[in-house]
Every structure is written in structure tokens, then in C-alpha cells.
Design an enzyme around this catalytic site. Structure first.
Site, short mmCIF file in Angstrom:
data_model
loop_
_atom_site.label_atom_id
_atom_site.label_comp_id
_atom_site.label_asym_id
_atom_site.label_seq_id
_atom_site.Cartn_x
_atom_site.Cartn_y
_atom_site.Cartn_z
N ARG A 294 -2.24 9.88 -1.47
CA ARG A 294 -1.30 10.78 -0.83
C ARG A 294 -2.01 11.85 0.01
O ARG A 294 -1.69 12.03 1.18
CB ARG A 294 -0.48 11.44 -1.93
CG ARG A 294 0.66 12.26 -1.47
CD ARG A 294 1.37 12.74 -2.71
NE ARG A 294 1.35 11.67 -3.73
CZ ARG A 294 2.42 11.16 -4.30
NH1 ARG A 294 3.60 11.63 -4.00
NH2 ARG A 294 2.33 10.21 -5.20
N THR A 295 -2.95 12.55 -0.61
CA THR A 295 -3.58 13.66 0.10
C THR A 295 -4.38 13.17 1.30
O THR A 295 -4.33 13.76 2.38
CB THR A 295 -4.49 14.45 -0.87
OG1 THR A 295 -3.71 14.89 -1.97
CG2 THR A 295 -5.12 15.64 -0.19
N LYS B 107 -25.57 5.50 -2.75
CA LYS B 107 -27.00 5.23 -2.86
C LYS B 107 -27.76 6.45 -3.38
O LYS B 107 -28.98 6.52 -3.28
CB LYS B 107 -27.55 4.81 -1.50
CG LYS B 107 -26.93 3.54 -0.95
CD LYS B 107 -27.35 3.28 0.49
CE LYS B 107 -26.47 2.23 1.13
NZ LYS B 107 -26.41 2.40 2.60
N ARG C 174 -12.65 16.15 -0.62
CA ARG C 174 -12.10 15.98 -1.97
C ARG C 174 -13.28 15.60 -2.84
O ARG C 174 -14.05 14.69 -2.51
CB ARG C 174 -11.05 14.86 -1.95
CG ARG C 174 -10.77 14.17 -3.29
CD ARG C 174 -9.99 15.01 -4.27
NE ARG C 174 -8.68 15.41 -3.81
CZ ARG C 174 -7.55 14.77 -4.12
NH1 ARG C 174 -7.56 13.68 -4.85
NH2 ARG C 174 -6.40 15.23 -3.68
N HIS D 285 -6.64 23.25 -5.19
CA HIS D 285 -6.13 22.26 -4.26
C HIS D 285 -5.19 23.05 -3.35
O HIS D 285 -3.97 22.99 -3.50
CB HIS D 285 -5.38 21.17 -5.04
CG HIS D 285 -5.01 19.96 -4.22
ND1 HIS D 285 -5.20 19.90 -2.86
CD2 HIS D 285 -4.45 18.79 -4.58
CE1 HIS D 285 -4.76 18.72 -2.42
NE2 HIS D 285 -4.31 18.03 -3.45
#
Lengths: 318, 436
Positions: A60-61, A88, A110, A138
Site C-alpha cells: 500500500r505505502t 549482498k 521504508r 510513519h
């Protein structure tokens, strides 16, 4: 009167003033309309390059940010941690410096670690927008929740908003607490004591021990997703009991002294923290939240890129 | 070896309750005489200590020197030099090296590296359990025979109460203390800082004070039960102080240490996700800091240690959750102790020398901690008024991870003598210049 700016980064709502939060919400108003057009595009960020750097899974975000960027005409690249050099073993600071070397303008990040957005913002010149960092904040979710509340009630000040569920692990809860209290709302938190953070009342919130207390007290409930892994970690005995003790059901809502607005940041666990007939019922604003998410993110991107709130057209003072 | 005459310093020797202006004469690696107007032998090196403190050399019971295994962070030699520059004449090296210092060969290696370096003395601490795995006891007899002065699984708590009990009993045979890192890992798992209002705000997983206090209480009960000597490492909470105070009143054989960062900083220092404020045990609350200070004053806590924990700058240059715990401390401990404890009047300089030299020597039964004639010629000369600003680039340590960079301190070591030889002398330059 000169409008406040947002500064370089948006890492959370805690560092913002009430005026800055108001500015974002007001700037979001005209952007709502852009998404209603047949041709959903304005040229505000034409020529800007934006990287969506997602170290955690998000549907969603990430999509909401991507739409916001594209509707502002920015060029965007999505980087997911899996399949990139991050897998990596590259450090966050190296990843960021490499992106910066490609002369990008903004990073939406995020990340699973609290503080990651701030860490990044302090090390690169590009604007950094926090799309969720660990259990910290958030901010765009907090903003879209506030925009949705403002749409329905016409104001934030004086509203009573109860945040229900796993407050301990929730960045959505923290951003809501900061944003709502700064704009003069009263915030309650309701959840099992094992999922309330220590000294949370010092953030200026009321602790509502039982869901019945929250329903009696509030104008709106913001129902958090219950992360299923909390059971394994021993914070709760079972989903079944959680639903029986803290679940939002029509039966419980029927005892409320007034109609409550129901928010949920998604994705929902139907039948756990919220029953389907509530989620799909007349008082739910869960889908309008999603719509507002795009507008709020457009506003944040626009303002951080140096856009004038007057151009975007400010909403009325509320 | 040239004899040394230290003239006209303020001689502080807590072991004999001495605090007054005197000369000290060092010969053949021993303290030969302390008194007024000692005659000057022709060949002696004379050091003018007027206005300075002359004390038994400082002793740090708790350092991590990273050798063998992580020599890029620190070596026995670089750590011993950093120690000397901080006024320490002896340090005790924790066994969480790679491989773990859990056998006599490993202990012997550290002893020989320290001898080769020839700076501060380095006393190895052996592991309690093989590989610090918390299962099988290490061979304490052989560890002690090779030069270990205590045992500890520091860095890791001894989870099994049975193992801790056995270690305390078995250590009695060799007359050594068991030093424990008190932490209940079921409460602290995943924690990045103290659990309190700041961890709530920052969204970081907290380590509750109870995680330390539960193990402090357990260790005290086991020390009482076994008659063994438990030494509690890097105490950080007011609850721990309370438990130790009660145990000492009952006569339990418990000693304890505290680090300068715990009596100086609080969890607020983690704001902004500064990884140089990340350590284990974590920085706690103002009330904890105050209790630790009072505990140093009244003797509930016996000693000041550094928990010197070198890390690479890029290991700390990352997300708070992923950054390693710990800071270096050898070159800031004395200045912090004088600035934070002596200047506000909490401790006298004599109390401070006791907490940093005489008491630590007693805890692990080390030579030193005294200026009595015949004792080892380990002496620290301190300028208690020297004002300086911490500049990590000046450190002798190979690492730079400190939250104290830029901090203004009062008091620092001027000259350090080990075994009758000057191993460190500060260059007389601007306060921020390289010190030696």
C-alpha cells in the site's frame, strides 16, 4: 504571513510544529482533486528524480508513494532490498551515497530499524521522506489519518481519538500520537498492557485499559493491525482471545454513546482486531484513508521539493 | 635502571590514609621511600611534581583489548599504551577475544604480548566457561597458573545458575573472584537501549533495569550460598545499587564496579540515534546515575572501571539496532571522574584514587594500589586542574568510538610510571594537541 517550510526531510511528526502539520494537510486538499481528473497529472515535480528505497515489504505505502510521485510528474525508481546490493551486505550509508552519486533529488525510505530515515537524512543532501522506520514513525500514515478525520469532523482540535491494539510495536501509533496532540486532539491508547510501551502516558495520552472504555470515550477509533508474529514472541496468548477481549465488533460499537468513526491503516486481519461487518460498515473510512494517502504524499513531496503552498492553493483555515 | 625521584607532589595513598606533600623515591622497580627532603642520588631522574597529584598507579578491572582476533580495533600493545596515557598502570583484559581466552596458552599469549609492549601491565581474565558458551567450566587452575587474575564470561551473562554456583565454588580453590556481566537475556533480547520514555519515543526495543537486577540478585544469593567472591561488572541501575548495599550489610562477598559513562550520561544521550551512546548495559535514567554516584561515595560500589570496548568507526556508522555495543574509555576515564565526581564535591581526590587504584587492586588481589615501601613502582602523576577538550583523533587507542568527543574535562594524567620506568609523559602543548 509567511508560511512555514518543512525543512529538508520528513522523518517524523514529532519534530514538526502544529503549523507545519497544518500546512501539509492544507496543501493536500487541492491535490485530492488531481486524482479525480481523467488525466491525473500535474507538472509540479517534472525533472525531479525520486528513489523509493524499500527495505521492508510494503504494498500500500509503496504504491501510494509511487502514484503520488507519478501524478506530480517525477521520475521514479523503486529499489527493493531483495535483489539489490543490499542483499549482498552493502551498508545503508553506502547504498545512500551511491544513490546520491547518481544525483537523485529525493529518497523515500521504508526500513525495519528505527532511526534509519534520520540516519539517511543526515548523510545525504537529497530530501528524505520516512515511509516507516522500525517502531519509530510513519509520518505520512499519521498525516493521512488526520486528513481523513478532518474531512469527516471538519476539525482535529478537541477530537477524542483512541488508538487501539499493539501500541508497543507501532510506528503508526507514534505518528498519530504526535500529530494529533500537536493539533489539539485528545489521544487515548487502548490495548493489552503487554503491548503498551513503558511510560507512554508521558507522551500526553490517556491509557484506556479496556476496549469498552475506548468505545465509551472516543469520537474515532484508529484500529491497528495486530502483527501475527506477536503471538510467537509471547506478548499474547492467542488471536482468538485477542478478538474476544479487544476486537472491534458491531455488538461492542452498539453500546457507544455516539457513532464512532473507524480507521485502520491496513492491511486488516479481519476477525482479529476488527470484524468484517465493522470494516465494511457505514462508519468505516478505511478506503477514504487510502485515497487521502496519495494526496498527503503528493503534498509532502511537493513541499519538500520547495513548492509553494499558495500555488497548490491552501484550504480554508479549519 | 635509573632510579626516579618524584619531588614535592601532593602524595595521595589511600592504602595508608596519606594525603600530603612529599617526595617519592623509586629504585629497582619498587617504591623505595616516601617522605620529605629525600636526598638526591647522583644518577636519579628527578621529576618535579609540584602542584600535581602523585598516587599509586590507576588500575582498570575491565577492558577489552581485542587481541587475538580483532587486532584492527585494538591490540594488547595499543591498549596498554592508551591505558598508560590515561594514567592506568594496569588493566585487566576480558576474555571475549577470538579465540576465547579460556585456556592457559591463550592467557600466556596475552601475558607475553603485554611484556613485549612494556607499557601498562595487562592482566588477563580467563573465561568462566569453555568458549564462553555457558556450559562447561574452563580450567581455572591452569588459567591462574598462566597469569589470569579472575574469571568472567563478560559480554555474555552466565545464564545457568548452576554454572554460576559451580564457578563461585570452584574459584574459591584458587582465591579468585568470579566477575559477572549481569543480564537476563530473556528480558534483554533484541534490546538496543534502556527501556524507558526515550526508548518509547525512539521506537527502539528497551532493556529493562530488571534484566540487570535479576542477575545481581541471583549472583548475590549464590555468593552468599557458596561463600565465593562475586564481582559485579559495570553496574548501571539504582536497583542494583540497592541490592549490593543490602548484601554488603549482610557480609556477602560481593564487590562491584561502575563505568564513567554510567555515572556521567543518561538514556537521553541516545536521542538522534547516536550509536556512540549504544552500550550494554545501556545508559539509564537520571535517578540511576545519581544512585551510582552516591554508591561510589559510600563504598557500595568499590571501583571505577572503563569497559573499554573498541569498535571500528564504520561498525558504529549504521542503524542503531545493528550497531555494536560499547565505547572506548581508557583515555577519558580519569578526566571524567575528576570532572563529574571530584569537582562537584562528591568524592575527594583521595576517595577517587581509592576507587581507581587501591580498591581495584584489592578486588583482584593485584600488586599495586599502594605507595608502601617495597611495593611495585607503579605511579601516576595527575594534573587535577588541567583543562582539556576530548579529541578522539589524539587517542593512542586504535579506535575512536566515544560519545565524549568535544567534551571539556578537568584533570588528566601527566606521567605514568610502570615498574619504575616512565611509560608515558604528556607533551606540554595546547590542551587539544596530541598528548604525548
Amino acid at each position: 504571513m509567511s508560511a512555514p517550510s518543512l525543512g529538508k526531510d520528513l522523518v517524523g511528526l514529532e519534530p514538526l510544529s502544529a503549523e507545519q502539520i497544518q500546512l501539509i494537510l492544507d496543501t493536500a486538499e487541492p491535490f485530492k482533486e488531481v486524482s479525480e481528473r481523467a488525466i491525473k497529472k500535474v507538472p509540479a515535480l517534472r525533472g525531479k528524480t525520486i528513489v523509493n528505497l524499500f527495505f521492508e515489504a510494503s504494498t500500500r505505502t509503496r504504491i501510494s508513494f509511487e502514484f503520488a510521485e507519478k501524478r506530480l510528474s517525477a521520475d521514479t525508481v523503486n529499489v527493493a532490498a531483495v535483489g539489490s546490493s543490499v542483499s549482498k551486505g552493502e551498508t545503508l550509508v553506502d547504498t545512500a551515497k551511491n544513490l546520491e552519486a547518481m544525483r537523485i533529488d529525493m529518497v523515500v525510505i521504508r526500513h525495519g530499524s528505527s532511526g534509519a530515515a534520520q540516519f539517511l537524512g543526515q548523510r545525504i543532501r537529497s530530501n528524505v521522506i520516512n515511509a516507516g522506520d522500525g517502531k519509530h514513525e510513519h509520518p505520512t500514515q499519521g498525516l493521512l489519518d488526520m486528513l481523513t478525520l478532518r474531512d469527516r469532523f471538519g476539525r482535529i482540535k478537541g477530537l477524542k481519538v483512541a488508538i487501539c491494539g499493539d501500541i508497543l510495536h507501532s510506528r503508526v501509533a507514534r505518528s498519530n500520537i504526535w500529530g494529533l496532540t500537536k493539533l489539539g486532539a485528545e489521544v487515548g491508547v487502548c490495548g493489552p498492557a503487554s503491548l503498551l510501551p513503558r511510560h507512554v502516558e508521558e507522551l500526553g495520552v490517556t491509557i484506556l485499559p479496556r476496549i469498552e472504555d475506548a468505545i465509551q470515550w472516543a469520537d474515532a477509533l484508529n484500529v491497528l493491525r495486530l502483527q501475527l508474529e506477536r503471538m510467537q514472541a509471547g506478548f499474547l496468548p492467542s488471536l482468538r482471545e485477542y478478538n474476544r477481549v479487544f476486537g472491534i465488533t458491531n455488538e461492542r460499537l452498539a453500546r457507544a454513546p455516539k457513532d464512532l468513526l473507524i480507521l485502520h491503516p491496513g492491511p486488516m486481519n479481519r476477525g482479529v482486531e476488527i470484524d468484517s461487518d465493522v470494516a465494511d460498515g457505514p462508519h468505516s473510512v478505511i478506503l477514504p484513508q487510502v485515497t487521502n494517502g496519495v494526496a498527503v504524499r503528493m503534498a509532502v513531496l511537493y513541499l519538500l521539493a520547495g513548492g509553494s503552498p499558495h500555488w497548490a492553493g491552501r484550504g480554508d483555515e479549519r | 635502571m635509573r632510579p626516579i625521584l618524584i619531588r614535592a607532589g601532593r602524595v595521595i595513598d589511600p592504602s595508608r590514609g596519606m594525603d600530603g606533600v612529599a617526595d617519592i623515591y623509586l629504585e629497582d622497580g619498587k617504591i623505595a621511600a616516601v617522605g620529605r627532603d629525600i636526598g638526591l642520588p647522583d644518577d636519579a631522574l628527578t621529576i618535579d611534581a609540584a602542584g600535581k597529584i602523585v598516587s599509586p598507579g590507576l588500575i582498570d578491572l575491565h577492558v577489552h583489548l581485542r587481541e587475538p582476533g580483532q587486532e584492527d580495533l585494538e591490540t594488547v600493545a595499543s591498549g596498554a599504551m592508551a591505558a598508560a596515557a590515561g594514567g592506568f598502570t594496569a588493566v585487566c583484559a576480558m576474555p571475549n577475544t577470538d579465540p576465547v581466552t579460556d585456556n592457559q596458552a591463550a592467557v600466556g599469549f596475552i601475558v607475553s604480548q603485554a611484556q613485549r609492549a612494556g607499557k601498562a601491565r595487562v592482566y588477563p581474565i580467563g573465561a568462566i566457561s569453555l568458549g564462553q558458551k555457558g556450559q562447561q567450566l574452563a580450567e581455572f587452575g591452569e588459567l591462574v597458573g598462566a597469569g589470569a587474575v579472575a574469571v568472567s564470561d563478560d559480554g555474555k551473562p552466565v545464564v545457568s545458575s548452576h554454572l554460576m554456583r559451580t564457578a563461585l565454588e570452584y574459584a574459591r580453590t584458587f582465591g579468585i573472584a568470579v566477575a559477572d556481566h549481569c543480564e537476563d537475556p530473556t528480558l534483554s533480547a533484541g534490546g538496543a537501549m534502556h527501556e524507558g520514555i526515550v526508548s518509547t519515543r525512539l521506537g527502539l526495543k528497551g532493556i529493562p533495569a530488571a534484566a540487570e537486577e535479576i542477575m545481581v540478585a541471583r549472583d548475590i544469593l549464590l555468593a552468599e550460598h557458596t561463600g565465593g567472591h562475586v564481582h559485579l561488572c559495570h553496574m548501571s541501575t539504582r536497583g542494583s545499587v540497592e541490592l549490593i548495599r543490602r548484601a554488603k550489610e549482610k557480609g556477602v562477598r560481593v564487590t562491584a564496579e561502575v563505568c564513567p559513562h554510567h555515572f556521567t550520561l543518561t538514556h537521553e544521550r541516545c536521542e538522534g540515534y547516536d550509536t556512540n551512546a549504544k552500550m550494554n548495559p545501556p545508559l539509564r535514567e537520571p535517578e540511576d546515575r545519581e544512585a551510582l554516584r552516591q554508591a561510589l561515595r559510600d563504598g557500595t560500589i568499590d571501583a571505577i572501571c572503563t569497559d573499554h570496548a573498541p569498535h571500528h568507526y564504520d561498525a558504529k556508522e549504521r542503524e542503531f539496532d545493528d550497531a555494536p555495543n560499547g565505547i572506548i574509555g581508557l583515555e577519558t576515564a580519569l578526566g571524567l571522574a575528576i570532572t563529574e565526581l571530584v569537582e562537584p564535591g562528591l568524592l575527594t581526590l583521595c576517595d577517587l584514587v581509592n576507587r581507581m587504584s587501591t580498591a581495584p587492586a584489592k578486588i583482584f588481589k593485584l600488586p599495586g594500589g599502594t605507595l608502601a615501601a617495597g611495593s611495585p613502582a607503579d605511579v601516576t602523576i595527575t594534573d587535577p586542574k588541567a583543562a582539556w577538550i576530548v579529541n578522539p583523533a589524539d587517542f593512542f587507542s586504535r579506535s575512536r568510538n566515544t560519545p565524549f568527543g568535544g567534551r571539556r574535562l578537568t584533570g588528566r594524567a601527566e606521567l605514568t610510571i610502570v615498574r619504575g620506568q616512565v611509560v608515558y609523559q604528556r607533551e606540554q602543548r595546547a590542551p587539544t594537541g596530541r598528548s604525548g
